[in-house]
Motif scaffolding. Structure first.
Motif, PDB file in Angstrom:
ATOM      1  N   ASN A 265       0.801  -1.220   0.000  1.00  0.00           N
ATOM      2  CA  ASN A 265       0.000   0.000   0.000  1.00  0.00           C
ATOM      3  C   ASN A 265       0.838   1.276   0.000  1.00  0.00           C
ATOM      4  O   ASN A 265       0.296   2.367   0.129  1.00  0.00           O
ATOM      5  N   LYS A 266       2.166   1.109  -0.137  1.00  0.00           N
ATOM      6  CA  LYS A 266       3.094   2.257  -0.187  1.00  0.00           C
ATOM      7  C   LYS A 266       2.922   3.156   1.034  1.00  0.00           C
ATOM      8  O   LYS A 266       2.789   4.374   0.916  1.00  0.00           O
ATOM      9  N   ARG A 267       2.901   2.529   2.229  1.00  0.00           N
ATOM     10  CA  ARG A 267       2.795   3.271   3.492  1.00  0.00           C
ATOM     11  C   ARG A 267       4.052   3.040   4.321  1.00  0.00           C
ATOM     12  O   ARG A 267       4.542   1.914   4.410  1.00  0.00           O
ATOM     13  N   CYS A 268       4.533   4.106   4.925  1.00  0.00           N
ATOM     14  CA  CYS A 268       5.744   4.004   5.736  1.00  0.00           C
ATOM     15  C   CYS A 268       5.524   3.041   6.901  1.00  0.00           C
ATOM     16  O   CYS A 268       4.557   3.175   7.661  1.00  0.00           O
ATOM     17  N   ALA A 269       6.417   2.085   7.053  1.00  0.00           N
ATOM     18  CA  ALA A 269       6.283   1.082   8.115  1.00  0.00           C
ATOM     19  C   ALA A 269       6.496   1.676   9.497  1.00  0.00           C
ATOM     20  O   ALA A 269       6.102   1.078  10.491  1.00  0.00           O
ATOM     21  N   VAL A 270       7.087   2.861   9.575  1.00  0.00           N
ATOM     22  CA  VAL A 270       7.311   3.504  10.864  1.00  0.00           C
ATOM     23  C   VAL A 270       6.144   4.395  11.246  1.00  0.00           C
ATOM     24  O   VAL A 270       5.571   4.260  12.333  1.00  0.00           O
ATOM     25  N   CYS A 271       5.755   5.326  10.350  1.00  0.00           N
ATOM     26  CA  CYS A 271       4.777   6.358  10.719  1.00  0.00           C
ATOM     27  C   CYS A 271       3.459   6.291   9.966  1.00  0.00           C
ATOM     28  O   CYS A 271       2.505   6.979  10.331  1.00  0.00           O
ATOM     29  N   GLY A 272       3.376   5.503   8.891  1.00  0.00           N
ATOM     30  CA  GLY A 272       2.123   5.352   8.159  1.00  0.00           C
ATOM     31  C   GLY A 272       1.895   6.361   7.049  1.00  0.00           C
ATOM     32  O   GLY A 272       0.900   6.267   6.323  1.00  0.00           O
ATOM     33  N   ARG A 273       2.807   7.331   6.887  1.00  0.00           N
ATOM     34  CA  ARG A 273       2.642   8.303   5.806  1.00  0.00           C
ATOM     35  C   ARG A 273       2.960   7.663   4.448  1.00  0.00           C
ATOM     36  O   ARG A 273       3.459   6.550   4.373  1.00  0.00           O
ATOM     37  N   ASP A 274       2.662   8.390   3.363  1.00  0.00           N
ATOM     38  CA  ASP A 274       2.992   7.893   2.028  1.00  0.00           C
ATOM     39  C   ASP A 274       4.471   7.523   1.981  1.00  0.00           C
ATOM     40  O   ASP A 274       5.326   8.269   2.480  1.00  0.00           O
ATOM     41  N   GLY A 275       4.772   6.369   1.374  1.00  0.00           N
ATOM     42  CA  GLY A 275       6.137   5.877   1.417  1.00  0.00           C
ATOM     43  C   GLY A 275       6.682   5.469   0.070  1.00  0.00           C
ATOM     44  O   GLY A 275       5.988   5.465  -0.948  1.00  0.00           O
ATOM     45  N   GLU A 276       7.954   5.118   0.077  1.00  0.00           N
ATOM     46  CA  GLU A 276       8.673   4.641  -1.093  1.00  0.00           C
ATOM     47  C   GLU A 276       9.520   3.452  -0.658  1.00  0.00           C
ATOM     48  O   GLU A 276       9.800   3.271   0.526  1.00  0.00           O
ATOM     49  N   ILE A 277       9.934   2.646  -1.627  1.00  0.00           N
ATOM     50  CA  ILE A 277      10.654   1.424  -1.295  1.00  0.00           C
ATOM     51  C   ILE A 277      12.117   1.723  -0.971  1.00  0.00           C
ATOM     52  O   ILE A 277      12.808   2.405  -1.719  1.00  0.00           O
ATOM     53  N   HIS A 278      12.546   1.206   0.167  1.00  0.00           N
ATOM     54  CA  HIS A 278      13.946   1.294   0.586  1.00  0.00           C
ATOM     55  C   HIS A 278      14.531  -0.104   0.540  1.00  0.00           C
ATOM     56  O   HIS A 278      13.945  -1.059   1.052  1.00  0.00           O
ATOM     57  N   HIS A 279      15.677  -0.253  -0.105  1.00  0.00           N
ATOM     58  CA  HIS A 279      16.344  -1.547  -0.199  1.00  0.00           C
ATOM     59  C   HIS A 279      17.366  -1.680   0.929  1.00  0.00           C
ATOM     60  O   HIS A 279      18.306  -0.889   1.006  1.00  0.00           O
TER      61      HIS A 279
END
Length: 216
Positions: free
Chosen positions: A142-156
């Protein structure tokens, strides 16, 4: 008033069992004295039925969703129960006496609903889940930050390498996590282990993400 407490000591006596009870982060001494409170009801977690911690997580998430949708918490709870039934095929549950496994699945459903709809939570969702890998998976989906829930992007977590074209590298077996721009920057600054220790989240392998990218 309902609080999650910690039992630290006990002593068996002729009259019964004496308990030393700690209420973390709460001072109620004045209330006990002013209202002359000398009795309380206790619910013990026997490890088979829904735990007090699970109940706390579920109701906190229900309240957050209700605040967002405008429903009353009790109405929202019932609506979410039927959402859970429709998504999983599970039977109707009661949060007073369901099993720990049933509670875990219900918490999964309502957290996933919050992620899908961008519903802000009053606490970090990572502290609400009983199934961290599944939570991290839905953050990626769902492209949500795993820490804060805001819109996110993929980090490798597994570095792709300098000079490689990210659009052409097959990263299906790389560990990935979804992070907002702020936490993505912090992840690069801290490094993998320090970031994991600080935020209790980590990268997982999700082949579907790369398959989806190649099909688009």
């Amino acid at each position: 008033m309902h609080k999650l407490v910690r039992l630290s000591k006990y002593k068996e006596t002729e009259e019964g069992t004496e308990l030393l009870v700690m209420i973390p982060g709460c001072r109620i001494g004045e209330i006990l004295v002013s209202k002359n409170i000398c009795q309380a009801e206790m619910r013990f977690d026997d490890g088979r039925h829904i735990s007090a911690e699970q109940r706390k997580k579920a109701y906190a998430t229900i309240r957050d969703i209700a605040d967002y949708t405008g429903y009353l918490p009790e109405e929202q709870k019932e609506w979410l129960k039927y959402l859970h039934i429709s998504r999983t095929g599970a039977e109707y549950i009661s949060l007073s006496n369901c099993t720990m496994d049933q509670a875990r699945e219900f918490i999964n459903t309502i957290l996933e609903y919050a992620l899908e709809n961008g519903i802000p939570l009053s606490d970090f969702a990572i502290d609400r889940t009983d199934d961290i890998d599944r939570y991290l998976y839905y953050c990626l989906m769902n492209k949500r930050c795993a820490v804060c829930g805001r819109d996110g992007e993929i980090h490798h977590e597994d570095a792709i390498g300098m000079g490689n074209d990210r659009r052409k590298v097959d990263d299906r077996y790389h560990k990935k996590i979804c992070l907002c721009r702020l936490h993505h920057t912090i992840a690069h600054e801290k490094g993998v282990e320090d970031f994991r220790d600080a935020y209790k989240v980590y990268g997982i392998v999700v082949k579907e993400l790369e398959d989806e990218k190649q099909q688009s």
